[in-house]
Design an enzyme around this catalytic site. Structure first.
Site, PDB file in Angstrom:
ATOM      1  N   PRO A   2      26.175  -5.508  23.382  1.00 22.89           N
ATOM      2  CG  PRO A   2      28.444  -5.642  22.928  1.00 22.89           C
ATOM      3  CD  PRO A   2      27.311  -4.672  23.012  1.00 22.89           C
ATOM      4  CD  GLU A   3      22.135  -6.975  27.289  1.00 21.36           C
ATOM      5  OE1 GLU A   3      22.557  -7.015  28.464  1.00 21.36           O
ATOM      6  OE2 GLU A   3      21.411  -6.074  26.870  1.00 21.36           O
ATOM      7  CG  HIS A  10      34.597   1.650  12.606  1.00 21.11           C
ATOM      8  ND1 HIS A  10      34.314   2.972  12.872  1.00 21.11           N
ATOM      9  CD2 HIS A  10      33.898   1.334  11.492  1.00 21.11           C
ATOM     10  CE1 HIS A  10      33.478   3.428  11.954  1.00 21.11           C
ATOM     11  NE2 HIS A  10      33.211   2.456  11.106  1.00 21.11           N
ATOM     12  NE  ARG A  28      14.551  -0.059  46.100  1.00 22.64           N
ATOM     13  CZ  ARG A  28      15.730  -0.248  45.521  1.00 22.64           C
ATOM     14  NH1 ARG A  28      16.691  -0.891  46.164  1.00 22.64           N
ATOM     15  NH2 ARG A  28      15.961   0.196  44.307  1.00 22.64           N
TER      16      ARG A  28
END
Ligand code: ZN
Length: 297
Positions: free
Chosen positions: A29-30, A118, A178
């Site tokens: 899941p994002e 589950h 960076r």
């Protein structure tokens, strides 16, 4: 790279529906699904007293502390927030920090609904319902804290991509000096949270930035375009996620967000939507990256 998406029938809370499954790749899941989960459960749990907490399996990514079942009963849920991909269930007596891991989801079920194998945690509510966590792969987590802002899971996180602190100037400032490539840079949760692999590839395409370019060598205007793209992609996904069904929130089966059309992600050798040249796939930091060599410089 062989990444592909496919729909498979999945049975969930007694009904059959089609859920997208990603093979060979994370179906984690994002941020948009977590936000969809948050807004989905919010009206069912805010204002509710917690009457009991049932933990059937403590061995999640980290062991579930007994503080949770000891401290939550008797408390009332005052709000549900999201920080990065964590759901923060704030109560009068502390906060439960929930992460859905790779395969977790939350649902609202009758308190006496039989638990599946589950279904590891139920938070029983005075309404007669329960907030249920199902997590087949057990990469999710559940913590109790009195102060989420100083909790070790949250305190090092960068700003929210949809919040005020984030923007092109923020990325530009953070990236000076960076050498890391820009794609892993924007996927680093200490820089900004919630920019998953798909969103990173898609946003860099929209902004016309080569994902291999050194983060420190990208100009402020280009970072402004990138920040705008990240925000609009996430907002679009949240809107899409919000249109799916009502009793099932987030995680493995949440269909909405990647049904939206993708420009580059998963489209190796297919024509670029801008220039028609084939989309290129590479691996960066063990993650698949898709981009157009012509349109992204
Ligand atoms: Zn192109």
């Amino acid at each position: 790279l062989g990444l592909f998406w496919q729909s498979l029938p999945v049975r969930c809370t007694g009904r059959l529906f089609y859920a997208p499954v990603c093979w060979h790749s994370s179906s984690m899941p994002e941020l948009p699904e977590v936000e969809t989960s948050r807004s989905g459960i919010e009206p069912h749990i805010v204002g509710q007293e917690i009457v009991n907490v049932t933990i059937r399996e403590r061995r999640l990514r980290w062991p579930v502390s007994e503080d949770l079942d000891n401290r939550l009963p008797g408390q009332t849920i005052v709000s549900v927030d999201r920080r990065a991909k964590y759901l923060l269930i704030n109560t009068t007596g502390g906060t439960a920090i929930l992460h859905l891991g790779m395969s977790g989801h939350v649902s609202i079920v009758p308190r006496d609904a039989p638990a599946g194998i589950h279904d590891h945690v139920d938070i029983g509510l005075a309404s007669g319902h329960a907030l249920r966590l199902r997590d087949p792969r057990r990469f999710g987590s559940l913590h109790f804290t009195e102060n989420p802002t100083t909790h070790w899971l949250l305190k090092e996180l960068g700003p929210e991509p949809l919040g005020d602190e984030f923007g092109g100037d923020y990325l530009w400032r953070k990236s000076r000096g960076r050498r890391v490539a820009v794609k892993p840079f924007i996927m680093n949760a200490n820089i900004v949270v919630g920019v998953g692999n798909i969103y990173a590839s898609e946003s860099l395409f929209i902004a016309g930035i080569n994902p291999k370019r050194a983060a420190g060598r990208i100009s402020l205007p280009r970072y402004e375009a990138l920040a705008d793209a990240i925000r609009s992609e996430l907002q679009r996904a949240i809107r899409a996620g919000g249109t799916t069904h009502r009793d099932y929130y987030g995680g493995f089966g949440e269909a909405g967000w990647f049904q939206q059309e993708l420009d580059v992600y998963g489209r190796e050798d297919e024509p670029c939507h801008r220039c028609n040249r084939p989309v290129t796939a590479i691996v960066q930091g063990q993650r698949a990256t898709y981009y157009c060599k012509h349109c992204q410089t």
